[in-house]
Design a protein around this motif. Sequence first.
Motif, short mmCIF file in Angstrom:
data_model
loop_
_atom_site.label_atom_id
_atom_site.label_comp_id
_atom_site.label_asym_id
_atom_site.label_seq_id
_atom_site.Cartn_x
_atom_site.Cartn_y
_atom_site.Cartn_z
N GLY A 190 0.82 -1.21 0.00
CA GLY A 190 0.00 0.00 0.00
C GLY A 190 0.85 1.26 0.00
N VAL A 191 1.90 1.28 0.82
CA VAL A 191 2.79 2.45 0.87
C VAL A 191 3.53 2.60 -0.45
CG1 VAL A 191 4.83 3.41 1.99
CG2 VAL A 191 3.04 2.39 3.36
N MET A 192 4.02 1.49 -1.00
CA MET A 192 4.70 1.56 -2.29
C MET A 192 3.76 2.07 -3.37
SD MET A 192 7.03 -1.91 -2.36
CE MET A 192 7.46 -1.59 -4.07
N THR A 193 2.50 1.65 -3.32
CA THR A 193 1.53 2.10 -4.31
C THR A 193 1.30 3.60 -4.20
OG1 THR A 193 0.43 -0.05 -4.31
CG2 THR A 193 -0.84 1.82 -5.14
N VAL A 194 1.18 4.11 -2.97
CA VAL A 194 1.00 5.55 -2.79
C VAL A 194 2.20 6.33 -3.34
CG1 VAL A 194 0.77 7.40 -1.09
CG2 VAL A 194 -0.54 5.28 -0.82
N ILE A 195 3.40 5.87 -3.01
CA ILE A 195 4.61 6.55 -3.49
C ILE A 195 4.69 6.50 -5.01
CG2 ILE A 195 7.12 6.49 -3.46
CD1 ILE A 195 6.96 5.47 -0.59
N PHE A 196 4.46 5.32 -5.59
CA PHE A 196 4.53 5.18 -7.05
C PHE A 196 3.44 6.02 -7.73
CE2 PHE A 196 6.54 0.70 -6.71
CZ PHE A 196 7.76 1.29 -6.44
N SER A 197 2.29 6.15 -7.07
CA SER A 197 1.19 6.92 -7.66
C SER A 197 1.53 8.40 -7.75
CB SER A 197 -0.09 6.73 -6.85
OG SER A 197 -0.52 5.37 -6.90
N PHE A 198 2.21 8.92 -6.74
CA PHE A 198 2.61 10.33 -6.81
C PHE A 198 3.82 10.54 -7.72
CE2 PHE A 198 -0.05 10.89 -3.04
CZ PHE A 198 -0.62 12.12 -3.32
N LEU A 199 4.49 9.45 -8.08
CA LEU A 199 5.58 9.53 -9.05
C LEU A 199 5.12 9.17 -10.46
CD1 LEU A 199 8.48 7.86 -7.01
CD2 LEU A 199 8.09 10.29 -7.38
N ALA A 200 3.82 8.98 -10.65
CA ALA A 200 3.30 8.57 -11.96
C ALA A 200 3.72 9.57 -13.03
CB ALA A 200 1.79 8.47 -11.90
N PHE A 201 4.28 9.05 -14.10
CA PHE A 201 4.71 9.91 -15.20
C PHE A 201 4.68 9.19 -16.54
CE2 PHE A 201 8.18 11.13 -18.07
CZ PHE A 201 7.80 12.44 -18.36
N ASP A 202 5.32 8.03 -16.61
CA ASP A 202 5.61 7.40 -17.90
C ASP A 202 4.36 7.11 -18.71
OD1 ASP A 202 4.86 5.53 -16.04
OD2 ASP A 202 6.74 4.39 -16.12
N TYR A 203 3.37 6.43 -18.13
CA TYR A 203 2.20 6.05 -18.93
C TYR A 203 1.34 7.26 -19.29
CZ TYR A 203 3.28 1.15 -18.31
OH TYR A 203 3.89 -0.06 -18.36
N VAL A 204 1.28 8.24 -18.39
CA VAL A 204 0.53 9.45 -18.70
C VAL A 204 1.20 10.20 -19.84
CG1 VAL A 204 -0.30 11.65 -17.81
CG2 VAL A 204 -0.35 9.63 -16.35
N TYR A 205 2.51 10.34 -19.76
CA TYR A 205 3.23 11.07 -20.81
C TYR A 205 3.19 10.33 -22.14
CZ TYR A 205 6.90 13.61 -23.24
OH TYR A 205 7.61 14.34 -24.16
N LEU A 206 3.36 9.01 -22.11
CA LEU A 206 3.40 8.24 -23.35
C LEU A 206 2.03 8.17 -24.03
CD1 LEU A 206 5.65 5.30 -22.14
CD2 LEU A 206 6.29 7.04 -23.81
N LEU A 207 0.95 8.16 -23.26
CA LEU A 207 -0.38 7.97 -23.84
C LEU A 207 -1.14 9.26 -24.08
CD1 LEU A 207 -1.41 4.87 -21.69
CD2 LEU A 207 -0.95 4.87 -24.14
N THR A 208 -0.95 10.26 -23.22
CA THR A 208 -1.76 11.48 -23.33
C THR A 208 -0.94 12.76 -23.30
OG1 THR A 208 -2.12 11.72 -20.95
CG2 THR A 208 -3.65 10.30 -22.15
N GLN A 209 0.32 12.70 -22.86
CA GLN A 209 1.15 13.90 -22.66
C GLN A 209 0.46 14.92 -21.74
OE1 GLN A 209 0.74 12.87 -26.19
NE2 GLN A 209 2.41 11.53 -25.61
N GLY A 210 -0.38 14.43 -20.85
CA GLY A 210 -1.09 15.32 -19.93
C GLY A 210 -2.36 15.91 -20.49
N GLY A 211 -2.70 15.62 -21.72
CA GLY A 211 -3.89 16.17 -22.36
C GLY A 211 -5.01 15.17 -22.42
N PRO A 212 -6.04 15.45 -23.20
CA PRO A 212 -6.25 16.74 -23.92
C PRO A 212 -6.65 17.85 -22.96
CG PRO A 212 -8.12 15.26 -24.22
CD PRO A 212 -7.09 14.47 -23.47
#
Length: 290
Positions: A216-238
């Motif tokens: 659970g703690v690892m998931t929380v930490i990884f969630s706030f470090l989320a970047f790769d899939y958001v950037y690769l799929l949406t670049q933060g958009g639309p």
Amino acid sequence: MSQYGRMARRRELIGYGLIAPALILSIGIVVVPGIFTVVLSFTDWSGIGPSYNFIGLQNFRDILADNVFGTALLNNIKWVVLFLTVPAIIGLLTATLLLRRRKMRTFFQVIYLMPYVLAPVVNALVWQTIIYNPNGGIFGFFGLQPPTASVRTSLYGAAIVDMWHYFGFLTVVYLGAMRQTPMDQVEAAVVDGAGSWKVFRHVYLPSIRPTLLLMGVMTVIFSFLAFDYVYLLTQGGPARSSEVMGTYAYAFAFSSFEFGKAAAVGLIMSFFGLIASCVYTWLSRRDVTE
């Protein structure tokens, strides 16, 4: 100094020598960059030249006053809620099924773990071309709009891919923890007439509680470090609808060349990870005292 004292001193020096490489490496790639990030967060450094000015808390004031930061923080909180529930539940369910199935158990573990082993770029490319592609993918075959193209669902579209990549790891970890449960407790519960659900709830769950807390703690930490899939799929958009703090900091650093603000966002992200770690430490100590 006696011979015994000299031997003890020698063993102590050998121990320090063995941990020295790891310690030096940790200082070089964790402590020094961390201090550098803290210092940068109070400057207006552009990341290009050596010149910079100390501006105090101005970066933090600008970030907190930015509406995009509020969107990114809210999206990260949504990400945490999603990953603390959906992949955790699926991982527990899959691990329970594998625990009962002895034949081909290793084969299924490899299959479930494969998305986690593959690079995020590969996983994102597979989903973009085979599933989310509106022209030749599964969504296009059924005449559906991919979730990553909509303002309302873009974040969830990226999260689905990351959850698909992550749940197999949780499955393997949970399965390993459940297999360490003492069989005499399981057999005693079965003899007392407990069904499958009661055995899982009153025997397996308490046994794997430390693992659940750690994941659970690892998931929380990884969630706030989320970047790769958001950037690769949406670049933060639309329209920045799927912006998370990782892509928000990336935009500051490599789009507007405001490394000071990017460092400030990084410190805020680290703050949430620190809170999660403190909660985990407190819960672990409480379990030990009980």
